[in-house]
Structure formats: C-alpha cells, structure tokens
Design a protein around this motif. Structure first.
Motif, mmCIF file in Angstrom:
data_model
loop_
_atom_site.group_PDB
_atom_site.id
_atom_site.type_symbol
_atom_site.label_atom_id
_atom_site.label_comp_id
_atom_site.label_asym_id
_atom_site.label_seq_id
_atom_site.Cartn_x
_atom_site.Cartn_y
_atom_site.Cartn_z
ATOM 1 N N GLY A 277 0.783 -1.238 0.000
ATOM 2 C CA GLY A 277 0.000 0.000 0.000
ATOM 3 C C GLY A 277 0.805 1.272 0.000
ATOM 4 O O GLY A 277 0.505 2.207 0.739
ATOM 5 N N ALA A 278 1.811 1.349 -0.863
ATOM 6 C CA ALA A 278 2.736 2.488 -0.846
ATOM 7 C C ALA A 278 2.043 3.833 -0.983
ATOM 8 O O ALA A 278 2.513 4.828 -0.433
ATOM 9 N N PHE A 279 0.905 3.885 -1.686
ATOM 10 C CA PHE A 279 0.274 5.188 -1.927
ATOM 11 C C PHE A 279 -0.306 5.808 -0.664
ATOM 12 O O PHE A 279 -0.521 7.009 -0.614
ATOM 13 N N HIS A 280 -0.535 5.015 0.384
ATOM 14 C CA HIS A 280 -1.008 5.620 1.633
ATOM 15 C C HIS A 280 -0.164 5.236 2.846
ATOM 16 O O HIS A 280 -0.225 5.907 3.879
ATOM 17 N N THR A 281 0.666 4.200 2.732
ATOM 18 C CA THR A 281 1.521 3.818 3.859
ATOM 19 C C THR A 281 2.951 4.321 3.698
ATOM 20 O O THR A 281 3.715 4.343 4.666
ATOM 21 N N GLN A 282 3.311 4.690 2.448
ATOM 22 C CA GLN A 282 4.692 5.056 2.120
ATOM 23 C C GLN A 282 5.650 3.897 2.400
ATOM 24 O O GLN A 282 6.851 4.093 2.602
ATOM 25 N N THR A 283 5.108 2.689 2.378
ATOM 26 C CA THR A 283 5.915 1.483 2.525
ATOM 27 C C THR A 283 5.873 0.721 1.215
ATOM 28 O O THR A 283 4.837 0.157 0.843
ATOM 29 N N LEU A 284 6.981 0.736 0.509
ATOM 30 C CA LEU A 284 7.085 0.066 -0.782
ATOM 31 C C LEU A 284 7.997 -1.141 -0.629
ATOM 32 O O LEU A 284 9.159 -0.996 -0.249
ATOM 33 N N THR A 285 7.473 -2.310 -0.913
ATOM 34 C CA THR A 285 8.268 -3.527 -0.756
ATOM 35 C C THR A 285 9.151 -3.748 -1.969
ATOM 36 O O THR A 285 8.669 -3.784 -3.107
ATOM 37 N N LEU A 286 10.442 -3.875 -1.713
ATOM 38 C CA LEU A 286 11.433 -4.179 -2.745
ATOM 39 C C LEU A 286 12.202 -5.395 -2.253
ATOM 40 O O LEU A 286 12.802 -5.358 -1.169
ATOM 41 N N ILE A 287 12.171 -6.473 -3.017
ATOM 42 C CA ILE A 287 12.765 -7.723 -2.564
ATOM 43 C C ILE A 287 13.584 -8.331 -3.685
ATOM 44 O O ILE A 287 13.190 -8.278 -4.856
ATOM 45 N N GLU A 288 14.746 -8.866 -3.346
ATOM 46 C CA GLU A 288 15.597 -9.496 -4.348
ATOM 47 C C GLU A 288 15.017 -10.853 -4.735
ATOM 48 O O GLU A 288 14.429 -11.554 -3.901
ATOM 49 N N ALA A 289 15.195 -11.242 -5.981
ATOM 50 C CA ALA A 289 14.613 -12.485 -6.475
ATOM 51 C C ALA A 289 15.092 -13.689 -5.671
ATOM 52 O O ALA A 289 14.303 -14.600 -5.363
ATOM 53 N N ASP A 290 16.357 -13.712 -5.325
ATOM 54 C CA ASP A 290 16.882 -14.831 -4.534
ATOM 55 C C ASP A 290 16.186 -14.910 -3.175
ATOM 56 O O ASP A 290 16.002 -16.002 -2.622
ATOM 57 N N GLU A 291 15.799 -13.755 -2.622
ATOM 58 C CA GLU A 291 15.109 -13.738 -1.337
ATOM 59 C C GLU A 291 13.716 -14.340 -1.451
ATOM 60 O O GLU A 291 13.197 -14.900 -0.481
ATOM 61 N N VAL A 292 13.090 -14.190 -2.621
ATOM 62 C CA VAL A 292 11.763 -14.775 -2.827
ATOM 63 C C VAL A 292 11.833 -16.283 -2.656
ATOM 64 O O VAL A 292 10.993 -16.891 -1.969
ATOM 65 N N ILE A 293 12.824 -16.897 -3.266
ATOM 66 C CA ILE A 293 12.968 -18.336 -3.163
ATOM 67 C C ILE A 293 13.229 -18.750 -1.720
ATOM 68 O O ILE A 293 12.615 -19.692 -1.203
ATOM 69 N N ALA A 294 14.105 -18.025 -1.040
ATOM 70 C CA ALA A 294 14.393 -18.327 0.361
ATOM 71 C C ALA A 294 13.161 -18.154 1.223
ATOM 72 O O ALA A 294 12.895 -18.943 2.133
ATOM 73 N N TRP A 295 12.378 -17.096 0.946
ATOM 74 C CA TRP A 295 11.170 -16.801 1.712
ATOM 75 C C TRP A 295 10.180 -17.966 1.603
ATOM 76 O O TRP A 295 9.594 -18.404 2.594
ATOM 77 N N LEU A 296 9.994 -18.468 0.403
ATOM 78 C CA LEU A 296 9.000 -19.517 0.188
ATOM 79 C C LEU A 296 9.479 -20.867 0.675
ATOM 80 O O LEU A 296 8.685 -21.768 0.900
ATOM 81 N N GLU A 297 10.781 -21.008 0.830
ATOM 82 C CA GLU A 297 11.294 -22.266 1.388
ATOM 83 C C GLU A 297 11.167 -22.297 2.897
ATOM 84 O O GLU A 297 11.205 -23.350 3.503
#
Length: 220
Positions: free
Chosen positions: A200-220
């Motif tokens: 919800g960056a447009f109202h929270t000013q929190t924009l998630t930026l994640i590296e592709a390798d982290e996606v794999i680690a996250w889901l594991e």
C-alpha cells in the motif's frame, strides 16, 4: 501473454510492489540497495499509475531497458477510460485517475498504449535455479495455462482476489513461486507458493522491494 527472462548473470534482480505513482519513493528504495541500471533488473507487479503524485513518471518506466512490469488493473482501467470514456471514465476518476487532467489526454492515451506493449499479463524469471512467475493479482491454478488464457482468465490475472480472500494455501502448479500485488497486505505475505508484496505504498509510504533470490528463500 507472458514474457520469460533467463538468469541475470551480470547483476541482481529485484521485485517491487504496486507503485501507484510513488516515483520518488521507488528511487529512494533503489538507491538504498545500490541498484545499478547497467547490470540489475527491476520487475514490478503492476499498478504503476493512479493515486500517487507521479503517475506519468512511473508509467514511463515501462520504456526503460532495466524495468520489466506486468499490467495491473489500474492500467487496464485507465485504458478503458481513455479509449471508451463514459462509465469507464467515471470509474477511473473515482479510483485515482484524476492525475491525467494535468496533461493532454491524447498524449496520455498514446503513452499508455505504447507502455502496454511492454506490460504483458505475466512474466517469468529464473533465479537460483528456480522459476518465479509474476502477475498483478491472481495466478491460475496451473502456471502453464497462462499461454492459453481465455478472457475470463485474463480478468483474474489483473483483478482476482479469490485466493487471498479464502486464504488458500494451495500451491500453483508448474512454477516454483509466484509474486503478486493488487491486494494490500501489512507485510509480504505467503499463501502456498504465492507471495503478496503490495504494502500500500500510496497511503503507507511502505514500498516492498525484494531481491529475487530472497523470494525463493522466503518460500522455502
């Protein structure tokens, strides 16, 4: 429908949530990770425009050689409004499209039409020997079905929310992981092998930026 990308052997691949015109915030996030436009790639889950202060700047990212987005429901809403008018125009204005009034509408329509040529419904990237799919809203049950997607399936790719509403943990077949936006979450949230990153960056000013390798680690 879908564009595929091999592994980035020169730099890093990053994925970012719905931008909604938050161009300055995106630049801040990219600066923090030392993003190198000559080597790194940025993949966006869609909704570049509406609600934020710099929608045109965000839409123009679609023409950058290091930026790879998918089309979101706000791009499609804008397209319908600009090409069909009427009720579509009213709905777009109600949902953050008023930024377009600061520009020549013909110019905006032409820019959007060209941008959509670079915003497929889905992307697939290779990272750490795994395959990551990207759509804006909701992936199909079987990733391989995207190539033959019918009109109703395309609607789900940019508008669907049934999986998150049901908190469905069923894995999407035919792909290692899928990253989506559209549905706002307080923090990146996993359902099966689907990762939701629209914070919800447009109202929270929190924009998630994640590296592709982290996606794999996250889901594991």
């Amino acid at each position: 429908m879908i564009q595929t990308h091999g592994a980035n052997k020169r730099g890093h691949d990053y994925l970012v949530g719905d931008l909604h015109g938050q161009y300055a915030l995106l630049q801040t996030m990219l600066s923090r990770v030392g993003f190198d436009q000559d080597k790194d790639r940025l993949f966006c889950v869609g909704d570049l425009v509406d609600r934020g202060p710099d929608s045109l700047a965000c839409l123009s990212l679609a023409f950058e050689p290091w930026f790879f987005g998918v089309r979101g429901n706000h791009e499609m809403l804008a397209y319908q409004a600009l090409t069909e008018g009427g009720e579509h125009w009213r709905l777009w204005m109600m949902n953050g499209g008023d930024w377009a009034s600061r520009y020549d509408i013909t110019d905006i329509r032409q820019c959007l039409e060209k941008a959509l040529e670079n915003l497929p419904y889905a992307r697939e990237i290779e990272a750490s020997g795994s395959r990551i799919g990207i759509v804006h809203a909701e992936p199909p049950r079987d990733w391989t079905s995207i190539e033959r997607a019918e009109t109703s399936d395309k609607h789900d790719l940019v508008w669907g929310r049934s999986r998150i509403k049901r908190q469905d943990q069923t894995r999407v077949l035919g792909i290692d992981a899928v990253v989506v936006g559209h549905s706002i979450v307080e923090q990146p949230t996993r359902l099966g092998n689907v990762l939701y990153i629209d914070t919800g960056a447009f109202h929270t000013q929190t924009l998630t930026l994640i590296e592709a390798d982290e996606v794999i680690a996250w889901l594991e």
